[in-house]
Design a protein around this motif. Structure first.
Motif, PDB file in Angstrom:
ATOM      1  N   TYR B 149       6.093  11.181 -37.268  1.00 57.10           N
ATOM      2  CA  TYR B 149       6.404  10.495 -36.017  1.00 57.10           C
ATOM      3  C   TYR B 149       6.236   8.977 -36.166  1.00 57.10           C
ATOM      4  O   TYR B 149       7.035   8.194 -35.645  1.00 57.10           O
ATOM      5  CB  TYR B 149       5.511  11.043 -34.897  1.00 57.10           C
ATOM      6  N   LEU B 153       8.899   6.006 -35.432  1.00 55.74           N
ATOM      7  CA  LEU B 153       8.638   4.827 -34.608  1.00 55.74           C
ATOM      8  C   LEU B 153       9.017   3.552 -35.348  1.00 55.74           C
ATOM      9  O   LEU B 153       9.665   2.663 -34.794  1.00 55.74           O
ATOM     10  CB  LEU B 153       7.157   4.765 -34.208  1.00 55.74           C
ATOM     11  N   ARG B 158      10.183   0.165 -33.295  1.00 52.71           N
ATOM     12  CA  ARG B 158       9.141   0.020 -32.274  1.00 52.71           C
ATOM     13  C   ARG B 158       7.972  -0.846 -32.721  1.00 52.71           C
ATOM     14  O   ARG B 158       7.218  -1.343 -31.902  1.00 52.71           O
ATOM     15  CB  ARG B 158       8.632   1.403 -31.829  1.00 52.71           C
ATOM     16  N   LEU B 289       6.026  -6.233 -33.159  1.00 50.14           N
ATOM     17  CA  LEU B 289       6.177  -5.663 -31.817  1.00 50.14           C
ATOM     18  C   LEU B 289       5.179  -4.569 -31.494  1.00 50.14           C
ATOM     19  O   LEU B 289       5.176  -4.041 -30.381  1.00 50.14           O
ATOM     20  CB  LEU B 289       7.588  -5.097 -31.647  1.00 50.14           C
ATOM     21  N   GLY B 290       4.383  -4.196 -32.474  1.00 50.97           N
ATOM     22  CA  GLY B 290       3.449  -3.120 -32.199  1.00 50.97           C
ATOM     23  C   GLY B 290       2.649  -2.761 -33.425  1.00 50.97           C
ATOM     24  O   GLY B 290       2.857  -3.325 -34.509  1.00 50.97           O
ATOM     25  N   SER B 291       1.745  -1.844 -33.225  1.00 48.59           N
ATOM     26  CA  SER B 291       0.865  -1.406 -34.305  1.00 48.59           C
ATOM     27  C   SER B 291       0.639   0.092 -34.180  1.00 48.59           C
ATOM     28  O   SER B 291       0.889   0.680 -33.127  1.00 48.59           O
ATOM     29  CB  SER B 291      -0.494  -2.117 -34.219  1.00 48.59           C
ATOM     30  N   PHE B 304      -0.986   4.233 -31.017  1.00 46.44           N
ATOM     31  CA  PHE B 304       0.210   3.379 -31.005  1.00 46.44           C
ATOM     32  C   PHE B 304       0.006   2.254 -29.992  1.00 46.44           C
ATOM     33  O   PHE B 304      -0.319   2.495 -28.837  1.00 46.44           O
ATOM     34  CB  PHE B 304       1.441   4.223 -30.649  1.00 46.44           C
ATOM     35  N   TYR B 305       0.217   1.033 -30.461  1.00 44.06           N
ATOM     36  CA  TYR B 305       0.122  -0.141 -29.592  1.00 44.06           C
ATOM     37  C   TYR B 305       1.515  -0.715 -29.419  1.00 44.06           C
ATOM     38  O   TYR B 305       2.160  -1.072 -30.410  1.00 44.06           O
ATOM     39  CB  TYR B 305      -0.806  -1.182 -30.228  1.00 44.06           C
ATOM     40  N   ASP B 306       1.949  -0.799 -28.196  1.00 42.07           N
ATOM     41  CA  ASP B 306       3.302  -1.267 -27.898  1.00 42.07           C
ATOM     42  C   ASP B 306       3.200  -2.628 -27.218  1.00 42.07           C
ATOM     43  O   ASP B 306       2.821  -2.721 -26.050  1.00 42.07           O
ATOM     44  CB  ASP B 306       3.974  -0.242 -26.980  1.00 42.07           C
ATOM     45  N   HIS B 326       7.604  16.234 -30.724  1.00 43.33           N
ATOM     46  CA  HIS B 326       7.125  15.664 -31.980  1.00 43.33           C
ATOM     47  C   HIS B 326       7.617  16.475 -33.188  1.00 43.33           C
ATOM     48  O   HIS B 326       7.841  17.678 -33.068  1.00 43.33           O
ATOM     49  CB  HIS B 326       5.587  15.607 -31.970  1.00 43.33           C
TER      50      HIS B 326
ATOM     51  N   ILE C 175       0.862 -14.272 -32.703  1.00 40.45           N
ATOM     52  CA  ILE C 175       2.028 -13.504 -33.179  1.00 40.45           C
ATOM     53  C   ILE C 175       3.329 -14.024 -32.565  1.00 40.45           C
ATOM     54  O   ILE C 175       4.384 -13.863 -33.147  1.00 40.45           O
ATOM     55  CB  ILE C 175       1.918 -11.985 -32.927  1.00 40.45           C
ATOM     56  N   ALA C 274      -2.565  -9.315 -36.418  1.00 44.44           N
ATOM     57  CA  ALA C 274      -2.775  -7.878 -36.291  1.00 44.44           C
ATOM     58  C   ALA C 274      -2.539  -7.476 -34.841  1.00 44.44           C
ATOM     59  O   ALA C 274      -3.475  -7.350 -34.042  1.00 44.44           O
ATOM     60  CB  ALA C 274      -4.177  -7.510 -36.740  1.00 44.44           C
ATOM     61  N   THR C 275      -1.283  -7.272 -34.524  1.00 43.96           N
ATOM     62  CA  THR C 275      -0.879  -6.999 -33.141  1.00 43.96           C
ATOM     63  C   THR C 275      -1.773  -5.934 -32.495  1.00 43.96           C
ATOM     64  O   THR C 275      -1.949  -4.854 -33.038  1.00 43.96           O
ATOM     65  CB  THR C 275       0.590  -6.527 -33.132  1.00 43.96           C
ATOM     66  N   GLY C 276      -2.315  -6.278 -31.348  1.00 46.34           N
ATOM     67  CA  GLY C 276      -3.145  -5.329 -30.605  1.00 46.34           C
ATOM     68  C   GLY C 276      -4.624  -5.465 -30.876  1.00 46.34           C
ATOM     69  O   GLY C 276      -5.441  -4.927 -30.138  1.00 46.34           O
TER      70      GLY C 276
ATOM     71  N   ARG D 309       5.868   7.189 -19.081  1.00 46.10           N
ATOM     72  CA  ARG D 309       6.315   6.763 -20.417  1.00 46.10           C
ATOM     73  C   ARG D 309       7.149   7.871 -21.067  1.00 46.10           C
ATOM     74  O   ARG D 309       7.078   9.033 -20.663  1.00 46.10           O
ATOM     75  CB  ARG D 309       5.108   6.456 -21.299  1.00 46.10           C
ATOM     76  N   ALA D 312       7.261  11.611 -25.872  1.00 48.43           N
ATOM     77  CA  ALA D 312       6.585  11.622 -27.168  1.00 48.43           C
ATOM     78  C   ALA D 312       5.548  10.516 -27.295  1.00 48.43           C
ATOM     79  O   ALA D 312       4.695  10.565 -28.169  1.00 48.43           O
ATOM     80  CB  ALA D 312       7.609  11.498 -28.290  1.00 48.43           C
ATOM     81  N   GLU D 313       5.614   9.510 -26.435  1.00 50.33           N
ATOM     82  CA  GLU D 313       4.701   8.362 -26.535  1.00 50.33           C
ATOM     83  C   GLU D 313       3.534   8.427 -25.561  1.00 50.33           C
ATOM     84  O   GLU D 313       2.706   7.514 -25.524  1.00 50.33           O
ATOM     85  CB  GLU D 313       5.479   7.064 -26.295  1.00 50.33           C
TER      86      GLU D 313
END
Lengths: 394, 394, 394, 394
Positions: B149, B153, B158, B289-291, B304-306, B326, C175, C274-276, D309, D312-313
């Motif tokens: 998954y 992403l 993402r 954009l995320g982590s 997941f960090y968005d 998933h 960032i 380090a995003t987030g 959301r 899946a997220e």
């Protein structure tokens, strides 16, 4: 009947093949591969009402033959064990027939939809037991290693006198009001809603780990969505819906306070409306010498607080219950390699097979399951009588 | 060779039956029960050097017959797939023979103990491929749903441009200096220590999820305990020890910095001396954009960090990767019911069987595994040359 | 100079009043309220270049009077302590002047922008020390109770021989490529980027808790965004931007491997990409007898793994470092009531005041901070020379 | 009375100086340093019965002068605000006197020991309000940023219709049977035990964040240790004990089920016997569109589940409530730099000062606190009447 009759094999006939049937199949298939046991399980037959579907299920899950009438399965000479995986309204009839036919019985929880049926099953199990026939109720979470280990810790006195239990079983699969009126939402099929389906698990699990029984309760139940679309075809947990609606006749949520036989006070909650909680069974036990927390979504872990440690070092220890020293785990993978939900069933089958092989009664017994049923019954009575304190019969 | 020749069956012959063999057996046994596939795996034969032991293993794990010489297994007419679960020093020879015999090959990681061997295997796989023979390297963690998954992403943009990767694989099973000199601690058997055994996993996993390859490294390796008791009888991860000692010829720990082809910088660490870390594979990826964070000890979860969410609501989301949406999970249990380590192998077998059935190359290929080997090789070179920057051949 | 001269008061003059100045002010204001100390801090004066701004800051933060030239503050008769909270490029000049004037000095980290400046400061501190003048570098995280407690655990042998250190300091506040070129992104002001600003913290913290020093490094640095809008008005961490752009002259991220004097190997990473991760300082130490993990975003907690516990009970214990037994905590609230980031400064002031009062040298000394500077210098040298191993001068 | 009379100052007189007094002092001292406010608090006087002790406290905490009779403090011309930090049995008398004297009043929770006293206080506050005198009850946890943010999320509809609340406040500071009979264990001093001391916090907090009030309850209370040593000298949370014993006259634990005005069902538990839980206030709210979890031991975090959301997220997002967008946080440190328990009081003083300055009523009002008292009263009544459902007066 003895297992030696069949060359070390116990020939299993399973009734029902939906969610529980699939989980049991995986366990029957795996148990002798993972564990050294004096007897082997053979997946002889499966029964279901629809011929095409039961055949497809047998092919998929690995059963040798099929029946469309469970009575024939129960009567078959080459079946030693009847494994009941149907909705609760048929447990009693099937179990009584199987025990009468001298078959060992493994029956999914809840044991029955009413205390009366459960009592009849206990009586039948007692009678059959005299001739060596074994029976067991399927509270599989007892066989999660972290739960079995928690039982050991408490039995070994590591938590001291238990003062508090707080147990929740939180799910969210029916929060959508358009989710259809599946059998689990109909009282005549399922007996009750969240209370029997998942509340029964936390009642059994907490009584099991503490070694104490619930003596009385004060309860509230609630049905948030009182009418739902009828399912076009219901099948276990999910279904398509139609435009007609029907009455939801079970609880969406059940909450109760309880006292346990050893002096602890407790809170319990079972709900299908806890948004975001998928399989959120969480139990915390506080004793005079320590505490522990179990969470089914992280079932390989147990948090343990040992009040005997030096003050500055005290804290909740996240034990990864994946080591050879932990119950059941020597059969599996190296340290830290986690197992899943299904393994609780494999462990259940292991204990069942061993008990049958050595001629002792597996646990939990039908009587244990009846007692759980009586707790649920007290909850419903209290909820319908202004939450007044309601004692559970001994 | 085509699966239709064998009535929709692929007849598997497995070489080796220790830890990896047991995990593969569980997967071969389960894959067609959990997934609908165009072809069925049959557990036809297993090979091992000791006749009594391989017979016992076959009985326990469910293989139809046994060989004491893997060459016979490879030569057998009714074997379609050779599954290589032996230590790394025999991978090359077995794989070459199997490919030459027209068998599909699944080979455990690391592909080989040296880059040279790995190159030979890639060449053989290329040749065999022309006649429809498939080969696959066994980096099973790609098939953990949360990892698959995460790949989705990142591929879907993402995380944006990936800037940082930090990956560790931490274990502690040899911190006791009395732990014996098992084959995994001998260079001639295992090629390297923590680096090849577990470091290879994080190299493959991070390259897989980011879609980028490591272009260069700077490394340090260390052997903390340089001499250990010889094992009386070695068997996989544990062993009894004797009073004689021998030299540990592999690394206990390997640490390296890396640059990835897409511009990211990275840290990697593989060690068997991280006290308390049992199976601690942890990967964090930071993008523009995320982590995301993955931890193998909680393999059903992905954090997941968005960065596109509203500012006040940003945070790491603990996704329980157990839902039907998933990867792989629709085959299993209801929401929130977790799976275990072994399922990664079941998923691997699913993808392997499907690729063979439809006639495409499964991934990761031997070439992918060679590239991992080249990274490990660069690590060793850098470590032995003052940690200087060492490029990985393309 | 002795505190008795001023009726048990130490009269503090602070230079700079931005982020660090605010944090220090809160600490000076609070320290004698929370702790019983032989001397009281008095917030006598603050210096800044802009008269209106420094007056506003003094009113807000509670300083008695202001200066627009720090030289006057340093020269004032009624100032006993000079607290340096300016950007790194002015540390050296101010510290030298203050020490020459016989003032005790507390200087924020990093001590200076270059090793040369740091050396000059150490020399000045040594000279001043002969006449009882004290100096201290401001690595405030040493005074987080969980860090101080970790130091105690390691010093007490609870982790055994330290084998691994892994330390990251992860932030994400730049960032956005439109984030302007503030002083922290200009080499002439700040000396370096993430390396000096936050990397210095993890270098000091890990050396402090392990009692070992870094002997050599292999490093990579990266500047992801090489050009940024010029700030219209820069002020600490945030700023408005203009349409003109300028060159980013410091690292956005610095990664390095290291060896410690006691035989451990280590990874370090400092990044603002380090995003987030907002203030993600995380340190893990693995020793032969135990391990520990500290995370600044949960600074009231320490995870401790004790390998001496019974096997089945082992795990990482989340110690809530909020009890009276823990360093500094008896001064605060009842059990479980957490403290915040700012308290690390209050504790720093407590230790500084106590050292001055009793006439001993506070820690970390300027020499300790110089050693950190030398590590950072080795990192930059290695990064600019192909990551080759670079020893840190003793 | 208006703040303009005193040159933008509000002169505070505090009654009591133990745990709560220290926390309030820290807040009064800090509030104008952290926040820009139209009025400044001045720490004018503190009252306590023992002259030496109150003088020591004033010196330590920073109050200008002292009284041994609170009546004199209340009567003093230069006191604008009376801050009541005494045990609950004196709240009513002090508040009535202060309001009668035209002083603004901030009164710690619980408002009073009985509903009757609370009613009298509400009446007095109503009367005083007509002449611009303000009153506020001190439920400080409303001012934890994560709690205030949760309130915003729910008020903004992000959780939809609230269906479930589960709230616990778990401590363990009296599990030792030798812990003495301090005033908090004596009904005549404290009114009740865990119920009023910490149960009141979760009642207020959950009603505040949901915007709903508890309409009825079913309860159980328990006193595990019924007799304890008398304290030689009692002082807040800890004390030395003597050899004589006395009766514990309050609850050790209180558990109750509740229904809220908006249709939610809830469980509440307050206990001082939850071994290992130091300050374990934990609240979970489940709504039709989302859920949230708050834990006071990690008060800088809020877990938020957003059912809108993509499937899946979905998951619980750990929001670090330390950003400028979050309530109160712009006054403090950069992103990710956490605050502590004491900041909730600073925020409370901020809101109190602002309300007084602009001439509006601060919240929670005495009437809000009376309603909490009525909930606690219903809990005690239900517990003493077989847990029967007991409605809370509107």
């Amino acid at each position: 009947m003895s297992s030696s009759d069949t060359n070390g094999e116990l020939r299993v006939g399973m009734v029902g093949y939906a969610f529980m049937g699939a989980a049991h199949s995986q366990a029957w298939r795996t148990v002798n591969r993972a564990f050294d046991l004096p007897v082997r399980a053979r997946m002889t037959a499966v029964a279901g009402r629809d011929d095409a579907k039961v055949r497809a299920a047998a092919a998929q899950l690995g059963w040798e033959r099929t029946y469309t009438d469970w009575r024939e399965l129960v009567a078959a000479d080459d079946i030693d064990v009847v494994d009941i995986c149907t909705p609760g309204d048929s447990h009693c009839e099937i179990a009584l027939a199987a025990l009468a036919a001298g078959k060992h019985v493994l029956c999914e929880k809840p044991l029955a939809n009413t205390v009366e049926e459960a009592r009849a099953m206990v009586a039948a199990a007692e009678t059959a037991r005299a001739s060596g026939v074994r029976s067991m109720a399927g509270f599989n979470y007892r066989r999660v290693p972290a739960v079995a280990y928690l039982k050991q810790l408490i039995a070994g006195g590591r938590l001291g006198t238990v003062r508090h239990v707080r147990a929740v079983y939180l799910q969210d699969w029916i929060i959508d009001p358009q989710f259809p009126l599946v059998w689990r939402l109909q009282k005549e099929k399922s007996g009750s809603g969240a209370l029997g389906d998942i509340g029964s698990h936390i009642v059994d699990l907490t009584q099991y780990v503490t070694g104490q029984s619930i003596t009385g309760v004060s309860a509230v139940t609630e049905t948030f969505i009182k009418e739902r679309p009828l399912p076009s075809a219901s099948s276990g947990l999910s279904a398509e819906s139609s435009t007609e609606t029907g009455q939801v006749t079970v609880d969406d949520a059940a909450l109760f306070l309880a006292r346990l036989s050893g002096g602890a006070v407790a809170t319990y909650e079972a709900t299908r409306f806890a948004t975001g909680r998928k399989n959120g069974l969480r139990v915390e036990v506080n004793g005079s010498l320590g505490s522990a927390v179990f969470d089914l979504e992280r079932l390989n872990e147990l948090e343990f607080y040992d009040a005997n440690r030096p003050g500055a070092e005290q804290g909740f220890t996240r034990i990864l219950v994946t080591e050879g020293e932990h119950p059941y785990m020597a059969a599996w993978w190296p340290p830290g390699h986690i197992i899943g939900y299904e393994h609780s069933f494999t462990h259940q089958m292991r204990d069942f097979l061993e008990a049958v092989a050595v001629g002792k009664d597996p646990e939990p017994s039908f009587a244990d399951a009846l007692q759980v049923q009586q707790v649920l019954d007290a909850v419903e009575k209290s909820a319908s009588a202004g939450s007044g304190w309601t004692t559970v019969p001994e």
